[in-house]
Design a protein around this motif. Structure first.
Motif, mmCIF file in Angstrom:
data_model
loop_
_atom_site.group_PDB
_atom_site.id
_atom_site.type_symbol
_atom_site.label_atom_id
_atom_site.label_comp_id
_atom_site.label_asym_id
_atom_site.label_seq_id
_atom_site.Cartn_x
_atom_site.Cartn_y
_atom_site.Cartn_z
ATOM 1 N N SER A 14 0.840 -1.189 0.000
ATOM 2 C CA SER A 14 0.000 0.000 0.000
ATOM 3 C C SER A 14 0.881 1.248 0.000
ATOM 4 N N PRO A 15 0.418 2.362 -0.591
ATOM 5 C CA PRO A 15 1.254 3.578 -0.671
ATOM 6 C C PRO A 15 1.614 4.105 0.709
ATOM 7 N N PRO A 16 2.837 4.532 0.900
ATOM 8 C CA PRO A 16 3.231 5.121 2.188
ATOM 9 C C PRO A 16 2.628 6.506 2.365
ATOM 10 N N SER A 17 2.601 6.969 3.603
ATOM 11 C CA SER A 17 2.130 8.324 3.876
ATOM 12 C C SER A 17 3.128 9.344 3.352
ATOM 13 N N HIS A 18 2.628 10.494 2.939
ATOM 14 C CA HIS A 18 3.517 11.517 2.371
ATOM 15 C C HIS A 18 2.865 12.879 2.510
ATOM 16 N N ASP A 19 3.655 13.948 2.242
ATOM 17 C CA ASP A 19 3.117 15.306 2.272
ATOM 18 C C ASP A 19 3.397 16.048 0.968
ATOM 19 N N PHE A 20 3.551 15.317 -0.122
ATOM 20 C CA PHE A 20 3.753 15.963 -1.415
ATOM 21 C C PHE A 20 2.462 16.642 -1.868
ATOM 22 N N SER A 148 25.738 20.111 -13.372
ATOM 23 C CA SER A 148 25.876 18.824 -12.696
ATOM 24 C C SER A 148 24.609 18.432 -11.947
ATOM 25 N N LYS A 149 23.681 19.358 -11.766
ATOM 26 C CA LYS A 149 22.409 19.054 -11.121
ATOM 27 C C LYS A 149 21.420 18.565 -12.175
ATOM 28 N N SER A 150 20.550 17.643 -11.775
ATOM 29 C CA SER A 150 19.659 17.001 -12.736
ATOM 30 C C SER A 150 18.770 17.988 -13.474
ATOM 31 N N THR A 235 9.334 15.285 -8.500
ATOM 32 C CA THR A 235 10.413 16.044 -7.854
ATOM 33 C C THR A 235 11.753 15.808 -8.534
ATOM 34 N N GLY A 236 11.778 15.008 -9.611
ATOM 35 C CA GLY A 236 13.023 14.665 -10.275
ATOM 36 C C GLY A 236 13.266 15.466 -11.534
ATOM 37 N N SER A 237 14.149 14.944 -12.381
ATOM 38 C CA SER A 237 14.514 15.651 -13.613
ATOM 39 C C SER A 237 13.329 15.842 -14.535
ATOM 40 N N GLY A 238 12.333 14.961 -14.431
ATOM 41 C CA GLY A 238 11.148 15.090 -15.269
ATOM 42 C C GLY A 238 10.410 16.388 -15.067
ATOM 43 N N GLU A 239 10.550 17.011 -13.906
ATOM 44 C CA GLU A 239 9.861 18.277 -13.659
ATOM 45 C C GLU A 239 10.449 19.389 -14.526
ATOM 46 N N SER A 240 11.777 19.371 -14.716
ATOM 47 C CA SER A 240 12.404 20.350 -15.611
ATOM 48 C C SER A 240 11.917 20.161 -17.040
ATOM 49 N N VAL A 241 11.816 18.903 -17.449
ATOM 50 C CA VAL A 241 11.341 18.613 -18.798
ATOM 51 C C VAL A 241 9.878 19.035 -18.936
ATOM 52 N N VAL A 282 10.466 9.708 -9.959
ATOM 53 C CA VAL A 282 10.274 9.169 -11.312
ATOM 54 C C VAL A 282 8.866 8.584 -11.381
ATOM 55 N N PRO A 283 7.923 9.223 -12.060
ATOM 56 C CA PRO A 283 6.543 8.745 -12.075
ATOM 57 C C PRO A 283 6.438 7.269 -12.456
ATOM 58 N N PRO A 284 5.729 6.475 -11.640
ATOM 59 C CA PRO A 284 5.634 5.039 -11.906
ATOM 60 C C PRO A 284 5.135 4.656 -13.301
#
Length: 340
Positions: A14-20, A148-150, A235-241, A282-284
């Motif tokens: 089951s998905p863990p708790s989060h605050d995103f 050097s940052k994603s 929250t990863g490199s995909g957000e820049s894209v 990385v979106p599942p």
């Protein structure tokens, strides 16, 4: 096509708790994730990559051992460097068994955080492994003109398929294999690949065109299904894209050539994929798109979460590493893990 069963890591899925501020599952359950398809390839997709591979195979990689050997986790370790396309010198590490014979080789890449040292325990017994830092990433392959940052690295040169930095990173993998086989000729008998996150996506792009590789392990691979990916916050490199796409939708014309799920349609060697149901980085759906598109024998290990600390994570990680070692050793993957 032989397809091996889905297995799950130990623990509750089951998905863990989060605050995103967004849902890191993006509303996908396992059944829906297993139905995500790869985008259609551009008509010259395979020709584009085969030409790039041919160019990389013409490079004199000139590998060299740098500095003294040390011993870590039963492996001898040394810093190495080699030349990749465009004359870029790539740094990394080489690990070989202490007092044992080498039976296979492995190219092991990293996530977008780069790598500060190798992880020798990840390799199956008898493996000589090269651990490159791909171009522009730390700590061994930083470049003065490449972020050097994603967030910046993933956009570098994205205006054209010829200049996009991700293509150079793929070539770094091919040249790493050449360097490894030069440094440790015994590694040429059986060559494998191991990549996580950024390295998982790079592997899916690199492997279909290089017949030297015989098996691979890809963990939470990125760059899968860009048309879907640019619609999913993360929250990863995909957000820049995703942000670049909002400003310039034509960026998808370039990204179509760098889609890990599209490339997976051409990947026929046995591949073990670990994909997460929940992943803020990385979106599942993109991860599963890579697995679903694979053209050869495959095994899927379902993780509760990726890129996120959660209860049960140590057991999940241990199960994943053991499954990958088993798979890359050439053992029958049907024997690894319980069927879900």
């Amino acid at each position: 096509m032989s397809i091996h069963p889905v297995t799950t890591a130990p623990g509750e899925l089951s998905p863990p708790s989060h605050d995103f501020p967004f849902d890191p599952t993006h509303g996908y359950d396992l059944a829906r994730l297993l139905a995500v398809k790869a985008p259609q390839a551009p008509h010259d997709f395979a020709d584009f990559w085969r030409e790039r591979h041919a160019r990389a195979m013409r490079v004199d990689t000139a590998p060299r051992i740098e500095g003294p050997w040390s011993t870590v986790d039963g492996m001898r370790v040394a810093e190495v460097s080699y030349t990749s396309v465009d004359g870029v010198r790539i740094g990394g590490w080489l690990t070989v068994p202490v007092g044992g014979r080498v039976t296979q080789g492995c190219v092991s890449t990293h996530g977008y955080g780069g790598r500060a040292a190798p992880d020798p325990w990840q390799s199956p017994p008898g493996t000589a492994t090269i651990w490159p830092c791909l171009r522009g990433l730390g700590t061994r392959s930083l470049l003065p003109d490449v972020p050097s940052k994603s967030a910046g690295h993933v956009l570098h040169g994205i205006g054209a398929r010829e200049s996009y930095l991700i293509g150079g990173c793929v070539a770094d993998v091919w040249c790493a294999a050449t360097a490894l086989q030069s440094l440790v000729p015994e590694a040429a008998g059986r060559l494998t690949y191991l990549g996580t996150s950024f390295g998982g996506g790079i592997g899916a792009l690199a492997l279909p065109w290089d017949a030297r590789f015989q098996a691979a392990g890809l963990t939470v691979p990125t760059f899968g299904n860009h048309p879907l990916r640019v619609t999913l916050p993360c929250t990863g490199s995909g957000e820049s894209v995703r942000t670049r796409f909002a400003e310039d939708p034509s960026v998808l014309d370039v990204l179509a050539y760098f889609d890990a799920a599209t490339a997976a349609r051409y990947l026929e060697i046995p591949v073990h994929v670990a994909a997460a149901l929940f992943d803020p980085h990385v979106p599942p759906p993109g991860q599963f798109a890579v697995y679903n598109a694979l053209a050869g024998p495959r095994e899927l290990l379902v993780l509760r979460a990726g890129h996120f600390d959660h209860p049960g994570e140590p057991a999940e990680t241990a199960a994943l590493e053991e499954a990958q070692r088993h798979f890359l050793s050439g053992a029958d993957p049907m024997a690894a893990g319980p069927t879900a």
